[in-house]
Structures are given as C-alpha cells and as structure tokens.
Scaffold this active site. Sequence first.
Site, mmCIF file in Angstrom:
data_model
loop_
_atom_site.group_PDB
_atom_site.id
_atom_site.type_symbol
_atom_site.label_atom_id
_atom_site.label_comp_id
_atom_site.label_asym_id
_atom_site.label_seq_id
_atom_site.Cartn_x
_atom_site.Cartn_y
_atom_site.Cartn_z
ATOM 1 N N PHE A 181 3.869 1.445 -1.220
ATOM 2 C CA PHE A 181 4.455 1.554 -2.559
ATOM 3 C C PHE A 181 3.428 2.121 -3.537
ATOM 4 C CE2 PHE A 181 5.059 -0.098 -6.838
ATOM 5 C CZ PHE A 181 6.343 0.365 -7.120
ATOM 6 N N LYS A 231 -7.846 -2.545 -6.140
ATOM 7 C CA LYS A 231 -7.041 -2.777 -4.947
ATOM 8 C C LYS A 231 -7.861 -2.430 -3.705
ATOM 9 C CE LYS A 231 -3.093 -3.674 -4.968
ATOM 10 N NZ LYS A 231 -1.862 -2.985 -5.299
ATOM 11 N N CYS A 279 -8.045 -7.537 41.155
ATOM 12 C CA CYS A 279 -7.172 -6.870 40.177
ATOM 13 C C CYS A 279 -7.986 -5.825 39.415
ATOM 14 C CB CYS A 279 -6.579 -7.886 39.215
ATOM 15 S SG CYS A 279 -5.579 -7.134 37.903
ATOM 16 N N ALA A 293 0.829 -1.206 0.000
ATOM 17 C CA ALA A 293 0.000 0.000 0.000
ATOM 18 C C ALA A 293 0.864 1.257 0.000
ATOM 19 C CB ALA A 293 -0.925 -0.001 1.209
ATOM 20 N N LYS A 309 -6.883 -11.331 -7.019
ATOM 21 C CA LYS A 309 -5.497 -10.912 -7.229
ATOM 22 C C LYS A 309 -4.644 -11.534 -6.115
ATOM 23 C CE LYS A 309 -2.662 -6.895 -8.317
ATOM 24 N NZ LYS A 309 -1.547 -7.220 -7.427
ATOM 25 N N ARG A 362 9.113 -13.076 -13.606
ATOM 26 C CA ARG A 362 8.681 -12.030 -14.539
ATOM 27 C C ARG A 362 9.817 -11.096 -14.909
ATOM 28 N NH1 ARG A 362 3.426 -8.338 -13.616
ATOM 29 N NH2 ARG A 362 4.330 -8.049 -11.532
ATOM 30 N N SER A 401 2.136 -5.671 -16.689
ATOM 31 C CA SER A 401 1.613 -5.441 -15.344
ATOM 32 C C SER A 401 0.131 -5.117 -15.463
ATOM 33 C CB SER A 401 2.385 -4.292 -14.687
ATOM 34 O OG SER A 401 1.999 -4.145 -13.345
ATOM 35 N N LEU A 402 -0.481 -4.620 -14.405
ATOM 36 C CA LEU A 402 -1.880 -4.222 -14.424
ATOM 37 C C LEU A 402 -2.008 -2.801 -13.898
ATOM 38 C CD1 LEU A 402 -3.668 -7.372 -12.946
ATOM 39 C CD2 LEU A 402 -3.967 -6.492 -15.268
#
Length: 682
Positions: free
Chosen positions: A41, A311, A430, A39, A114, A135, A88-89
């Site tokens: 990146f 995403k 306690c 995220a 994904k 890749r 890539s996408l």
Amino acid sequence: MTDTAPELQDLHRQWDELAEQVRHHRDLYYNGQPEISDAEFDKIFRELQAFEEAHPEFAVPESPTMEVGAAPTSDAFADVVHLERMLSLDNVFSPEELTEWLEKTPGPYVTELKIDGLSIDLVYENGKLTRAATRGDGRVGEDITANARVIPDIPHELTGDFPSLVEVRGEVFIRPEDFPELNEQRIAEGGKPFANPRNTAAGGLRQKNPEDVKKRKLRMICHGFGAREGFNPQTQFEAYEKLSEWGLPVSEYTKQAEKPEEILGIVEYWGEHRHDAIHEIDGLVIKVDPIATQRQLGNTSRAPRWAVAYKYPPEEVTTKLNDIAVSIGRTGRATPFAVLEPVFVSGSTVSMATLHNQHEVKRKGVLIGDTVVVRKAGEIIPEVLGPVADLRDGTEREFVFPKDCPVCGTELAPAKEGDADWRCPNTRSCPAQLGARLEYIASRGAFDIEALGEKGAQDLIASGVLEDEACLFDLTEEDLQKSQAYTRKDGQINASGKKLLANLEQAKGVELWRVLVGLSIRYVGPTAARALAARFKSMEALVDASVNELADTDGVGQIIAESFKAWFEVDWHREIVRRWADAGVRMEDEAGEEIEQTLEGLTVVATGSLEGFTRDEVKEAIMSRGGKAAGSVSKKTDYVVVGENAGSKAAKAEELGVPMLTEAQFVQMLEGGPSALDGAGE
C-alpha cells in the site's frame, strides 16, 4: 499542441487509476480485510504522491493523499465526531529522508515505536470514560464505547489529579504471542483463520457483541492526545508521564533525544530488534517534544509537520501459494514448505517459506492456491503466517502430507509417539539427509571446510564418491576424479578439488568440540559440545561416560546426555568416528591446551569493527574463555566491546551504564579477566 488533449486525458486516467487503488485498499485496511500488505500500500500511495508532485494540478482537496483514514462504512455502530481531528503521519523510508526531515525540524525530540494496530480515540470527562471511537476519516469515527470497556488496558475511571476533559489517542493491538492461540480457537470453531494480528485486532474492535471482543485478547497503548481542558503539558514526554499517573497504559519504549544522530541510533537499534517489543511494529515515530514548538510548526491537511514515521523495510507481504512440498533435513525431519509466487520482502526475493510441520499447515488453515501473508524477519527463514481467506475462489485445495520420503521413498514416521515432527528413518543413506549433514560438517561452526558446499556435497553423493560421511577424510584425488564438481573436462581434479583436499587435511586438527558438532548428534550444538569437550577432553572418555556423568556436565542435562549416548549405540555412527580417527582427525584435546576461563560467568557484547578479530573470532574468544557472547545489550550485559563504526549497541550500553571496552582492553580482559583492566571501562 494537438496532442495536449490526449495527453491530459492520459494523465487523468493515470491519476484516476492510482487514486482508486489507494481508496480501495485504504477502505479495506480500515473497514474490511486487506488484500495487500502495508508495504505494498505504501508503494501505491507514494506513486500517487510522486504523480501529484510532478503534476500539481492533480493535488486537489479530494485526492486520497489529502485524506486521513477512511470514512466508516458499517451500520453496526453510530457515527461520532471527534472533539479534535485525528491526523495521520507522513512517512520516510531511508536514513537520508529522515536526516532531511530532522534538519528542517528543530529538536529536542521524543521517539516512539509505531505499533502495528488500530487507532482508538478515548474521551474522559471528569475522570470517567464517556466515549470510545475508531479513527474513521479523522473527523468522524465509529462509536465503539461498549467494546472498549471490555479491553483490560483501558480504565473506566482515571486515578490521581486528572483534568476535567481529556481526549486520549492510542493503538489497539494483539500480542504476537497470543495470535497462534486465537487462530487455533478460530479454526476449532469452524471459522476461517486470521491472516495477521493487526487485522484480527481491527475486526475484534468492531464485534457487535462485547463478549466476542473479550476473546480477541486486545491490548492498548496510548500515543497522544486531542482536546483537553485543565491539562497543559510543556512537552510530549511530560504528557505521557501524566497519562501513566492517571492509570492509562503508555509505552515503555518511548525515549527522549536531543540530537539527530541520537535519533538515527535509535532507528538503527529498533531496526535490529523489531521483535523484542511486546507488540508488532512497522516503524519508529519521531515527534518534536516541546508542545509550543509543535504549535509553531502546525499541520498539513492530513499530518502534523512536527512528527514523522520512519518505516522499516517490509517484513510482511502477500503472494500466491502455488504449492506445498516437503524437504528432508540432516536429522531426517520432514518439513513442509511453501512454494510461492516470487515476491520481494526484507531486501530479497522470496520464492519459498517454511510451514514447520504438518500440524502447523492445518493450524494455520492454508490451502494450495491461497493468497498468503509471508513474513521474513531479519535473517530468519521466511514464514507463511496465514491465508487471506476472503480472496478464495473455490479452486484452492488441501495439502496432503506424504506417507513416504520424497527423496529416498522410505516410509515417514514420528521418531517417538507424540512427536509433532515426522522423519525419514533412512538416516544413513537418504541423499537429502547425507547432503545436509555434509554441509553441516563443512560449516564454520564445525570443521570449516570452505570448498565443500551444497553443490559439492550433492555431487559427491550422486557420483557415488561418498556413501556416508565416514569416508570424507579419506578422499583422494582419484576419488574426486569420479565427481563433476571437482574435476576439469579432461577428468583431472580442478582448483576446487585441490582446495577441498587441502581443507580436509587442515580440518583434521580442529578442536574436539568441533568434531562433536560435526557428528550431527541431535541436540548437541556448539554450546553443549564445548561443555562436553572441556570436561571429558577426549572422544574415548566421552564414549565411556555414563548418561548421568554426561548429564552432570554444566550446560548439558538429561535430554542431551541421552541423545548423545543413544547416537553411539548405532554401529555405523561408531564407524564414522573410527574412520575419522584412522584418517587423522584429532579425537582429543592436547594436554596443556586448556584455555583459562577468564570470562567465566560474564556476558559480553561486541559491536563495530575490530582490527584483530572477525565477528566469528570475537565470539569464539569469548566463549572459549567461559563467557557468553550475546547479540544485544541489556541490563544483564557485563561488558560491551566497542570497535570502529559502532552503532546503537554502544548507545544502549551508555544508556544502561554498561562498561565499554576498547579492543586493547578486550584483549587485556581475555588474558587476565576483569581484574586485568585496572578499572578501565568503568
């Protein structure tokens, strides 16, 4: 105009900094150990894209926004050129962005999860695996054929009517359920712990010795194809069916969709069920299904125009572990938790995360001062997954589990030999345990005392108003005048104090099962409490029942029965029940009050907004009539109640053929069972 040159220099500097950050982190992602989350990146990458959109002169061919992956940097493997370039996408991050893409990209579509893993390229010639590669930069990858051959999911030979040549693309991953075991083994062998499954899979695929690759428990699923001879599918979905026929693994979650609204429903569904898949996911891929339309739409320099990745909000981020402290829960359990440098994840800022117990801290290999990977999955408490060990500088230190309770000073110990959890045995006094128990008593699943929250509970304890929960229902205005949370400056009780007293009076009439929940008996949650109350009807009968009688109750069993019986062997526990009963708390379910079990054995899911029920009331209505109120739709679901603005659950029910009910039909079924529907919903 004199400022033009300095302005241009400043723009160059901004572009250089962003581009260098993207290149640096992309190279670590593909060839090393990432220092930031996906995220983070994505955020940097989008900043660079936005910069180039505002200043098109910087959108040059050598920009990282035009590149795919990263060139191989290791000498351990030979470079190989892919038969057809791996792209890539492009990503979208909101329903609005996805809708905009769908409006300009004609369907029908196919949707795929994904997978959060590492891309692999497989070449089969005359049915035999002749080469496998990473890749790389999309054109050139690393030859990892020997390693691919030891991954069980990758067949060495295809079966059936296969083509003379096919280049298959897929994703290599590690199942989340396998990851803890790998880390345990890693630490036992003296190595640094792995940060997350994706990085572990990437490192595993690049091991020099295939025997080491085997140890990583790698899996693979196909998600596309490149060059091919004698293989001309009409649609993407048909291609996957063929890959499966040849013995290649394909995803069980791939679906076809005709309309954009179907896509949005699938996006919503997987947003709610991200952890239901056998692998980690970070998004949903939408592709145009017809291959002919894919060709017409073509590609950009880095991505196809006929596919996009939606995403989901990040569930994993990296941040600094400033400290490890210990909290004490309502049953005395001592739980280590991470004190973090605040970080935004899954819609909120997180500054603390659970570490479960002292053994988990050691198993995960985290040190105070580490950069750590943090996950927040939906509504689940944030969790530290592990350290980014490569960022250590030597200043980190080990966590030492305390010998004594950090709140009351009592020596900690396991409840019984072999327990992983350590507990504070000072259960009655306690302050941490008592405060947590008071909050639990006030929760919706127990007495539903709205005016008694965390702050109020702590104040009643600190001011000496409550020594334990026994005298909770005896509270008076005079008692509350000793507190701060429930009084005004003049010492008289405030609106919250009056509301608390009213809440307590109302709560005295709750059902028996809610009283049982409020006692905080270990293992006795709402389900077991309902079962016990339904069978024994009164607190007196429950106390008199033997362990075997309790255990014979449907949904209870031996462990819960023993825990229930042991709780009542403690004097101050029995005093709680006595004081509550003397204060007027109802300790039996009234005769004739039994609700007919019209939904016995049925699993019911409710979705959308119902006019006559809140979400909790729907669940209560189902469970009180013997049904199971499930949160997701499956083949085992008997009915789905559909209200206004129903989402993906309704679509899932339609897909599986599960009967769907209106609110009116649901009320009918509550009263008379499925037979009262007269065939409605079938």
